[in-house]
Design a protein around this motif. Structure first.
Motif, mmCIF file in Angstrom:
data_model
loop_
_atom_site.group_PDB
_atom_site.id
_atom_site.type_symbol
_atom_site.label_atom_id
_atom_site.label_comp_id
_atom_site.label_asym_id
_atom_site.label_seq_id
_atom_site.Cartn_x
_atom_site.Cartn_y
_atom_site.Cartn_z
ATOM 1 N N ASP A 155 -6.400 1.317 3.551
ATOM 2 C CA ASP A 155 -5.174 1.332 2.742
ATOM 3 C C ASP A 155 -5.504 1.904 1.370
ATOM 4 O O ASP A 155 -6.602 1.699 0.873
ATOM 5 C CB ASP A 155 -4.652 -0.095 2.504
ATOM 6 N N ALA A 162 0.843 -1.195 0.000
ATOM 7 C CA ALA A 162 0.000 0.000 0.000
ATOM 8 C C ALA A 162 0.878 1.244 0.000
ATOM 9 O O ALA A 162 1.915 1.290 0.659
ATOM 10 C CB ALA A 162 -0.901 -0.008 1.209
ATOM 11 N N GLU A 205 -4.045 3.639 10.039
ATOM 12 C CA GLU A 205 -4.385 2.654 11.074
ATOM 13 C C GLU A 205 -4.937 3.339 12.307
ATOM 14 O O GLU A 205 -4.248 4.148 12.943
ATOM 15 C CB GLU A 205 -3.107 1.887 11.489
ATOM 16 N N TYR A 247 -3.710 1.675 -2.401
ATOM 17 C CA TYR A 247 -2.611 1.119 -3.188
ATOM 18 C C TYR A 247 -2.233 2.073 -4.315
ATOM 19 O O TYR A 247 -3.048 2.896 -4.738
ATOM 20 C CB TYR A 247 -3.000 -0.255 -3.744
ATOM 21 N N GLU A 254 -1.130 3.701 4.330
ATOM 22 C CA GLU A 254 -1.823 2.819 5.277
ATOM 23 C C GLU A 254 -2.252 3.653 6.471
ATOM 24 O O GLU A 254 -1.416 4.222 7.176
ATOM 25 C CB GLU A 254 -0.881 1.707 5.757
#
Ligand SMILES: Nc1ncnc2c1ncn2[C@@H]1O[C@H](COP(=O)(O)OP(=O)(O)O)[C@@H](O)[C@H]1O
Ligand SMILES: [Mg+2]
Length: 271
Positions: A49, A16, A21, A51, A19
């Motif tokens: 995420d 990714a 979190e 990409y 990201e």
């Protein structure tokens, strides 16, 4: 790592680009002098995420925390908790110098372009600013680079000596886009980039963003309250409601099989 990933498929090799979190931000507010303090969980432990080459649409009604999410990722505001990994490095832990340099790679397009544009500067000067700050080209090449950028966003050399008040809303947004791509970013956060524009102009700007994404191998976090717009430009969707992400996934999957009532309402109201 593959640069081109138009459908956003996650193969084993690819990591990714971004990201997020358990990212959180709350505000303590008092409506008036006598009311008790209340806590607004603007962004409440969200994770997702993006990409490389993907366009993730962050969709939700006004006040759901979309802009706050964008501001946290760009570190325009500080987070309470969580991690924001860009190419594996936590943006939230970076020192001021490092984050200033990182801004070259992560740019933002705002809803109201004119609010971020100095009314006393010409178009050429406005586009030259990020070129100078991030030292994208030598001083002697700034003028030709400005011309190249103007051309990329559908403006001409004739426009470059104008001021923003002489431009239409769509043209001003093109300047906002030129400034965002000037530093040759990898990730662009688009925060309601067409919401302030006439419907007739919205499509043109969206198509420009789609073309630039392809041409420059960009990755988008595309924020909008308008599912129609998100559907047009994004391959993945995350639905945000009251600071949380209710559901996310591949666009066609979410559109065909929404699991939350809120998402179903968004889809129904679109028709
Ligand atoms: N600086 C701030 N102070 C207090 N509350 C804020 C601030 N910024 C945002 N909020 C609140 O956080 C919530 C999310 O706002 P925002 O991220 O702007 O939502 P959206 O972009 O989805 O409309 C809203 O309730 C908003 O009022
Ligand atoms: Mg917003």
């Amino acid at each position: 790592m593959s640069m081109q990933n138009p459908i956003g498929c996650k193969d084993d090799i690819q990591k990714a680009l971004l990201e997020v979190e358990s990212l959180s931000k709350h505000y303590v507010v008092k409506k008036n002098l006598f009311s008790p303090k209340t806590v607004i969980r603007a962004v409440d432990h969200i994770s997702f995420d993006i990409y490389e080459g993907e366009a993730l649409g962050l969709i939700g009604e006004s006040g759901s925390g979309k802009t706050t999410t964008g501001e946290l990722i760009l570190r325009l505001i500080s987070a309470d908790a969580g991690r924001v990994l860009f190419q594996g490095e936590d943006i939230l832990q970076m020192g001021e110098d490092t984050i200033r340099k990182k801004r070259k790679d992560i740019q933002i397009i705002f809803q109201q372009a004119q609010e971020t544009l100095d009314p006393k500067a010409t178009i050429a000067e406005l586009i030259a600013v990020p070129l100078r700050i991030h030292r994208i080209v030598p001083a002697s090449e700034i003028e030709s680079e400005v011309d190249r950028l103007l051309n990329m966003v559908g403006l001409t050399g004739k426009d470059k000596h104008k001021f923003t008040y002489q431009l239409s809303g769509g043209q001003r947004q093109r300047i906002g886009i030129a400034r965002a791509i000037a530093s040759r970013p990898k990730l662009v956060v688009c925060d309601e980039p067409v919401s302030a524009l006439d419907v007739s102009v919205q499509g043109q700007i969206l198509n420009l963003l789609i073309d630039l994404k392809k041409e420059l191998s960009l990755t988008y976090l595309f924020i909008s309250h308008d599912l129609k717009v998100v559907q047009h430009i994004c391959d993945h969707i995350a639905v945000m409601y009251k600071g949380k992400i209710l559901e996310m996934g591949e666009k066609n999957q979410i559109m065909a099989n929404p699991t939350h009532d809120y998402t179903k309402q968004l889809i129904t109201s679109m028709i």
